[in-house]
Design a protein around this motif. Sequence first.
Motif, PDB file in Angstrom:
ATOM      1  N   ALA A   1       0.778  -1.185   0.033  1.00 34.31           N
ATOM      2  CA  ALA A   1       0.054   0.094   0.148  1.00 34.31           C
ATOM      3  C   ALA A   1       0.927   1.299  -0.074  1.00 34.31           C
ATOM      4  O   ALA A   1       2.046   1.232   0.554  1.00 34.31           O
ATOM      5  N   ASP A   2       0.331   2.404  -0.792  1.00 34.43           N
ATOM      6  CA  ASP A   2       1.105   3.652  -0.656  1.00 34.43           C
ATOM      7  C   ASP A   2       1.423   4.211   0.695  1.00 34.43           C
ATOM      8  O   ASP A   2       0.499   3.889   1.501  1.00 34.43           O
ATOM      9  N   ALA A   3       2.678   4.543   1.015  1.00 34.11           N
ATOM     10  CA  ALA A   3       3.066   5.067   2.296  1.00 34.11           C
ATOM     11  C   ALA A   3       3.371   6.725   2.194  1.00 34.11           C
ATOM     12  O   ALA A   3       3.980   7.040   1.190  1.00 34.11           O
ATOM     13  N   GLY A   4       3.000   7.333   3.405  1.00 31.67           N
ATOM     14  CA  GLY A   4       2.896   8.476   3.398  1.00 31.67           C
ATOM     15  C   GLY A   4       2.269   9.413   4.370  1.00 31.67           C
ATOM     16  O   GLY A   4       1.035   9.202   4.300  1.00 31.67           O
ATOM     17  N   GLY A   5       2.667  10.051   5.534  1.00 35.47           N
ATOM     18  CA  GLY A   5       1.858  10.763   6.370  1.00 35.47           C
ATOM     19  C   GLY A   5       1.784   9.861   7.765  1.00 35.47           C
ATOM     20  O   GLY A   5       1.069  10.554   8.598  1.00 35.47           O
ATOM     21  N   SER A   6       2.138   8.454   7.787  1.00 39.26           N
ATOM     22  CA  SER A   6       1.733   7.902   8.602  1.00 39.26           C
ATOM     23  C   SER A   6       3.212   6.936   9.078  1.00 39.26           C
ATOM     24  O   SER A   6       4.162   6.817   8.144  1.00 39.26           O
ATOM     25  N   ASP A   7       3.065   6.807  10.231  1.00 38.96           N
ATOM     26  CA  ASP A   7       4.177   5.950  10.883  1.00 38.96           C
ATOM     27  C   ASP A   7       4.028   4.392  10.581  1.00 38.96           C
ATOM     28  O   ASP A   7       5.259   3.601  11.107  1.00 38.96           O
ATOM     29  N   THR A   8       3.123   3.858  10.159  1.00 33.08           N
ATOM     30  CA  THR A   8       2.901   2.574   9.769  1.00 33.08           C
ATOM     31  C   THR A   8       2.822   2.117   8.307  1.00 33.08           C
ATOM     32  O   THR A   8       2.174   2.994   7.600  1.00 33.08           O
ATOM     33  N   VAL A   9       3.557   1.227   7.778  1.00 33.29           N
ATOM     34  CA  VAL A   9       3.619   0.913   6.295  1.00 33.29           C
ATOM     35  C   VAL A   9       3.242  -0.581   6.328  1.00 33.29           C
ATOM     36  O   VAL A   9       3.335  -1.491   7.471  1.00 33.29           O
ATOM     37  N   SER A  10       2.838  -0.964   5.148  1.00 30.95           N
ATOM     38  CA  SER A  10       2.162  -2.493   4.723  1.00 30.95           C
ATOM     39  C   SER A  10       3.139  -2.970   3.840  1.00 30.95           C
ATOM     40  O   SER A  10       3.491  -2.577   2.722  1.00 30.95           O
ATOM     41  N   VAL A  11       3.178  -4.344   4.114  1.00 32.17           N
ATOM     42  CA  VAL A  11       4.067  -5.097   3.132  1.00 32.17           C
ATOM     43  C   VAL A  11       3.388  -6.771   3.275  1.00 32.17           C
ATOM     44  O   VAL A  11       2.600  -6.648   4.041  1.00 32.17           O
ATOM     45  N   GLY A  12       4.040  -7.380   2.311  1.00 32.42           N
ATOM     46  CA  GLY A  12       3.315  -8.633   2.009  1.00 32.42           C
ATOM     47  C   GLY A  12       3.481  -9.670   3.361  1.00 32.42           C
ATOM     48  O   GLY A  12       2.769 -10.509   3.748  1.00 32.42           O
ATOM     49  N   SER A  13       4.851  -9.290   3.919  1.00 33.61           N
ATOM     50  CA  SER A  13       5.177 -10.082   5.105  1.00 33.61           C
ATOM     51  C   SER A  13       6.308  -9.168   5.815  1.00 33.61           C
ATOM     52  O   SER A  13       6.990  -8.709   5.180  1.00 33.61           O
ATOM     53  N   ASN A  14       6.147  -9.098   6.853  1.00 31.79           N
ATOM     54  CA  ASN A  14       7.282  -8.112   7.817  1.00 31.79           C
ATOM     55  C   ASN A  14       8.278  -9.157   8.525  1.00 31.79           C
ATOM     56  O   ASN A  14       9.259  -8.873   9.223  1.00 31.79           O
ATOM     57  N   ARG A  15       8.319 -10.473   8.122  1.00 32.22           N
ATOM     58  CA  ARG A  15       9.437 -11.558   9.180  1.00 32.22           C
ATOM     59  C   ARG A  15      10.980 -11.013   8.521  1.00 32.22           C
ATOM     60  O   ARG A  15      11.801 -11.563   9.341  1.00 32.22           O
ATOM     61  N   LEU A  16      11.024 -10.089   7.511  1.00 32.56           N
ATOM     62  CA  LEU A  16      12.516  -9.758   7.378  1.00 32.56           C
ATOM     63  C   LEU A  16      12.996  -9.133   8.346  1.00 32.56           C
ATOM     64  O   LEU A  16      14.187  -8.799   8.467  1.00 32.56           O
ATOM     65  N   PHE A  17      12.284  -8.319   9.132  1.00 29.31           N
ATOM     66  CA  PHE A  17      12.614  -7.144  10.117  1.00 29.31           C
ATOM     67  C   PHE A  17      12.493  -7.466  11.635  1.00 29.31           C
ATOM     68  O   PHE A  17      11.802  -8.490  11.775  1.00 29.31           O
ATOM     69  N   THR A  18      13.209  -6.800  12.514  1.00 26.31           N
ATOM     70  CA  THR A  18      12.993  -6.778  13.733  1.00 26.31           C
ATOM     71  C   THR A  18      12.899  -5.560  14.531  1.00 26.31           C
ATOM     72  O   THR A  18      13.730  -4.558  13.908  1.00 26.31           O
ATOM     73  N   GLU A  19      12.551  -5.691  15.686  1.00 24.69           N
ATOM     74  CA  GLU A  19      12.236  -4.213  16.412  1.00 24.69           C
ATOM     75  C   GLU A  19      13.647  -3.658  16.609  1.00 24.69           C
ATOM     76  O   GLU A  19      14.641  -4.456  17.027  1.00 24.69           O
ATOM     77  N   GLY A  20      13.604  -2.337  16.427  1.00 21.92           N
ATOM     78  CA  GLY A  20      15.092  -1.629  16.532  1.00 21.92           C
ATOM     79  C   GLY A  20      15.825  -1.529  15.492  1.00 21.92           C
ATOM     80  O   GLY A  20      17.073  -0.981  15.549  1.00 21.92           O
ATOM     81  N   GLN A  21      15.594  -2.154  14.440  1.00 21.00           N
ATOM     82  CA  GLN A  21      16.575  -2.403  13.258  1.00 21.00           C
ATOM     83  C   GLN A  21      16.421  -1.253  12.519  1.00 21.00           C
ATOM     84  O   GLN A  21      15.323  -0.573  12.142  1.00 21.00           O
ATOM     85  N   ALA A  22      17.634  -0.658  11.532  1.00 16.87           N
ATOM     86  CA  ALA A  22      17.590   0.416  10.826  1.00 16.87           C
ATOM     87  C   ALA A  22      17.087  -0.031   9.448  1.00 16.87           C
ATOM     88  O   ALA A  22      17.510  -1.221   9.281  1.00 16.87           O
ATOM     89  N   VAL A  23      16.289   0.818   8.747  1.00 14.44           N
ATOM     90  CA  VAL A  23      15.575   0.456   7.541  1.00 14.44           C
ATOM     91  C   VAL A  23      15.650   1.797   6.728  1.00 14.44           C
ATOM     92  O   VAL A  23      15.777   2.685   7.189  1.00 14.44           O
ATOM     93  N   ALA A  24      15.179   1.687   5.550  1.00 13.82           N
ATOM     94  CA  ALA A  24      15.186   2.612   4.821  1.00 13.82           C
ATOM     95  C   ALA A  24      13.809   2.415   3.723  1.00 13.82           C
ATOM     96  O   ALA A  24      13.630   1.335   3.173  1.00 13.82           O
TER      97      ALA A  24
END
Length: 223
Positions: free
Chosen positions: A26-49
């Motif tokens: 889903a398009d992202a902008g203006g919110s602190d939440t983004v949607s992905v097909g699966s979030n298993r690649l990430f962990t809390e506290g991880q640096a992302v872009a």
Amino acid sequence: MSQGLHYGEICEAVRGLVRSGVALTADAGGSDTVSVGSNRLFTEGQAVALADQTGQQEAHTVAELMGLTQVRLDSAVSGEFLVSQGAALRREPAELAGLKWIGQGRPEIMPQPPETRLPAVIIGPGRMEQPPAAGTNSARRQDYYVSVYYLEQPVPGQVSGVDLLEKADALFGLLSSDPYLGGAAWYAQVIRVEPDPEAVRKMREAGAEVVGVEVELVAQRMG
């Protein structure tokens, strides 16, 4: 998931994981939440872009994983990242940084001379199997086999394939981290790692200065 063949979706998801990321759903902008097909690649506290095909990029930190398909960031997204522009969320830094080329097919048919494209990753779609006993009246399980090759130029004194195990480990980790392939599969897992595979040996026999590893995975879909 719709019926038919799903090579394109699976290979594109693998391409995203090779870049240490997953596509937004889903398009992202203006919110602190983004949607992905699966979030298993990430962990809390991880640096992302957040990044897209226009070159736009925005740095964040993962604050929370919500369910299986949402990631809450440390702050609201200030830019606009559109699915239509290939927006994705990626780990920072990328595990396979410095790649010059990501292709699809067999290593032997990469652009010549191959040395100008190294280091590279090539995603090779393999066979698809439909187990006779798997599925329902309206859908059948499909198993897609995909080979992912990491290729680079040899280093003086390097034993072909052996010194690439560190890269193989990084590739293995990326492909194993998300069993849903960013939402492209019901389940996926790495089933084989081969240093100095036959396809790479054939490239050297043809005169290319290259070494590499192959990581094979199988992705299950209902088609």
